[in-house]
Design a protein around this motif. Structure first.
Motif, PDB file in Angstrom:
ATOM      1  N   UNK A 262      -3.448   1.564  -0.576  1.00 41.92           N
ATOM      2  CA  UNK A 262      -4.570   2.421  -0.207  1.00 41.92           C
ATOM      3  C   UNK A 262      -5.896   1.839  -0.695  1.00 41.92           C
ATOM      4  N   UNK A 263      -5.916   1.372  -1.915  1.00 40.10           N
ATOM      5  CA  UNK A 263      -7.160   0.808  -2.459  1.00 40.10           C
ATOM      6  C   UNK A 263      -7.551  -0.457  -1.710  1.00 40.10           C
TER       7      UNK A 263
ATOM      8  N   UNK B 136      -0.242   3.496   7.996  1.00 37.89           N
ATOM      9  CA  UNK B 136      -0.981   4.743   7.837  1.00 37.89           C
ATOM     10  C   UNK B 136      -2.281   4.515   7.068  1.00 37.89           C
ATOM     11  N   UNK B 137      -2.223   3.813   5.923  1.00 38.40           N
ATOM     12  CA  UNK B 137      -3.441   3.640   5.139  1.00 38.40           C
ATOM     13  C   UNK B 137      -4.457   2.775   5.881  1.00 38.40           C
TER      14      UNK B 137
ATOM     15  N   UNK C  64       3.218  13.585  -4.237  1.00 38.77           N
ATOM     16  CA  UNK C  64       2.110  13.769  -3.294  1.00 38.77           C
ATOM     17  C   UNK C  64       0.895  12.974  -3.752  1.00 38.77           C
ATOM     18  N   UNK C  65       0.615  11.873  -3.058  1.00 35.49           N
ATOM     19  CA  UNK C  65      -0.536  11.036  -3.379  1.00 35.49           C
ATOM     20  C   UNK C  65      -1.734  11.494  -2.562  1.00 35.49           C
ATOM     21  N   UNK C  66      -2.829  11.817  -3.255  1.00 35.74           N
ATOM     22  CA  UNK C  66      -4.038  12.313  -2.598  1.00 35.74           C
ATOM     23  C   UNK C  66      -5.059  11.185  -2.514  1.00 35.74           C
ATOM     24  N   UNK C  67      -5.529  10.918  -1.303  1.00 40.57           N
ATOM     25  CA  UNK C  67      -6.463   9.816  -1.040  1.00 40.57           C
ATOM     26  C   UNK C  67      -7.728  10.343  -0.394  1.00 40.57           C
ATOM     27  N   UNK C  68      -8.844   9.628  -0.600  1.00 43.81           N
ATOM     28  CA  UNK C  68     -10.091   9.948   0.058  1.00 43.81           C
ATOM     29  C   UNK C  68     -10.821   8.700   0.451  1.00 43.81           C
ATOM     30  N   UNK C  69     -11.899   8.876   1.190  1.00 43.66           N
ATOM     31  CA  UNK C  69     -12.748   7.743   1.559  1.00 43.66           C
ATOM     32  C   UNK C  69     -13.611   7.350   0.372  1.00 43.66           C
TER      33      UNK C  69
END
Length: 293
Positions: free
Chosen positions: A263-264, A233-234, A283-288
């Motif tokens: 993710x990083x 997914x990441x 709930x882990x929140x990720x962004x670009x």
């Protein structure tokens, strides 16, 4: 099982409830009296309150047969939601089946985090591993101008999610398809949601029997370390997210650090982590990252 302590006649509502409660208690069911009422109300097609008002009323033969079947299945630890065919989530009532995980209150933390992280009603939303559609449909119910796509590996699950969308008045703002995570998709989304399988393969047999024996293994099994789905997914998220978009992933107990590192490494920024009502980082929140193409 002894009938001791059951004052109402054997064929009455009270008699059925008392004796069923005894059997459920002996099977280590956590709330035997409540579950007995739920099953008898389902079998008779009435509300629970009606059972309590008339405990000495007779149970019709067809309802008794139906109740006996439901009770046997519950004593075998088949989940209550599968017996009833439905489960509440957020403000919605959703159809469930053995093709999907049963929506759980812990997952409402994903919805809360998503609404807080991306408060834009016109968003394009993607739900990877949609199951019943619970995450996507909960968000769409809060954002009347949003449109969403749900993807699930199982065609039966995608079809069930589409039925849930229609039943809850969200069919015109959603689409569901069968696919292997994001491989069938093109385009970018403002918000990506996912509750992926995250349980270590070796741990699944030790789960409570309602889960291990009845919920779909493909929706539970996260591989040897529980992180297999997160890796896929990441890796896909940079191509799926709009520049200002975000993703919210459900975590298992103690997985924040490991999933954050994945993710990083994929070029994503960690925007936060929200706990569920039990205090678990869920709930882990990720962004670009800034400047990511």
């Amino acid at each position: 099982m002894s009938d001791a302590g059951c004052p109402d006649p054997a064929g009455s509502v009270g008699g059925f409830l008392c004796r069923a409660g005894q059997h459920l208690r002996a099977a280590a069911i956590e709330a035997p009296r409540l579950e007995a009422r739920l099953l008898l109300a389902e079998a008779m097609g009435v509300e629970q309150a009606a059972l309590l008002r008339e405990p000495r009323a007779p149970v019709p033969p067809e309802a008794a047969t139906r109740f006996g079947d439901l009770l046997r299945r519950r004593l075998a630890h088949e989940p209550m939601a599968f017996l009833l065919g439905r489960q509440g989530f957020w403000t919605l009532e959703l159809e469930v089946s053995p093709e999907t995980l049963i929506p759980r209150a812990d997952s409402e933390a994903i919805v809360e985090a998503a609404l807080a992280a991306f408060p834009r009603p016109g968003a394009r939303v993607l739900d990877l591993g949609t199951g019943t559609g619970c995450l996507l449909l909960a968000v769409l119910s809060e954002w009347p101008e949003a449109f969403g796509v749900g993807v699930d590996l199982a065609p039966g699950a995608a079809a069930l999610a589409a039925r849930n969308a229609a039943t809850n008045g969200l069919g015109g703002r959603s689409a569901f398809l069968a696919g292997d995570w994001a491989t069938a998709l093109s385009g970018r989304f403002d918000l990506v949601l996912s509750n992926p399988p995250y349980i270590e393969s070796a741990a699944i047999p030790a789960l409570m029997p309602e889960v291990a024996a009845h919920e779909p293994a493909r929706a539970l099994d996260g591989g040897a370390d529980g992180l297999e789905a997160y890796r896929r997914i990441v890796a896909a998220l940079p191509a799926l997210l709009q520049p200002q978009g975000c993703a919210v992933l459900e975590l298992g107990l103690g997985q924040r650090e490991a999933v954050s590192a994945l993710a990083e490494a994929a070029g994503l920024a960690i925007r936060g982590c929200h706990a569920d009502l039990g205090g678990v980082e869920r709930a882990l929140v990720l962004g670009r990252q800034a400047g990511l193409g």
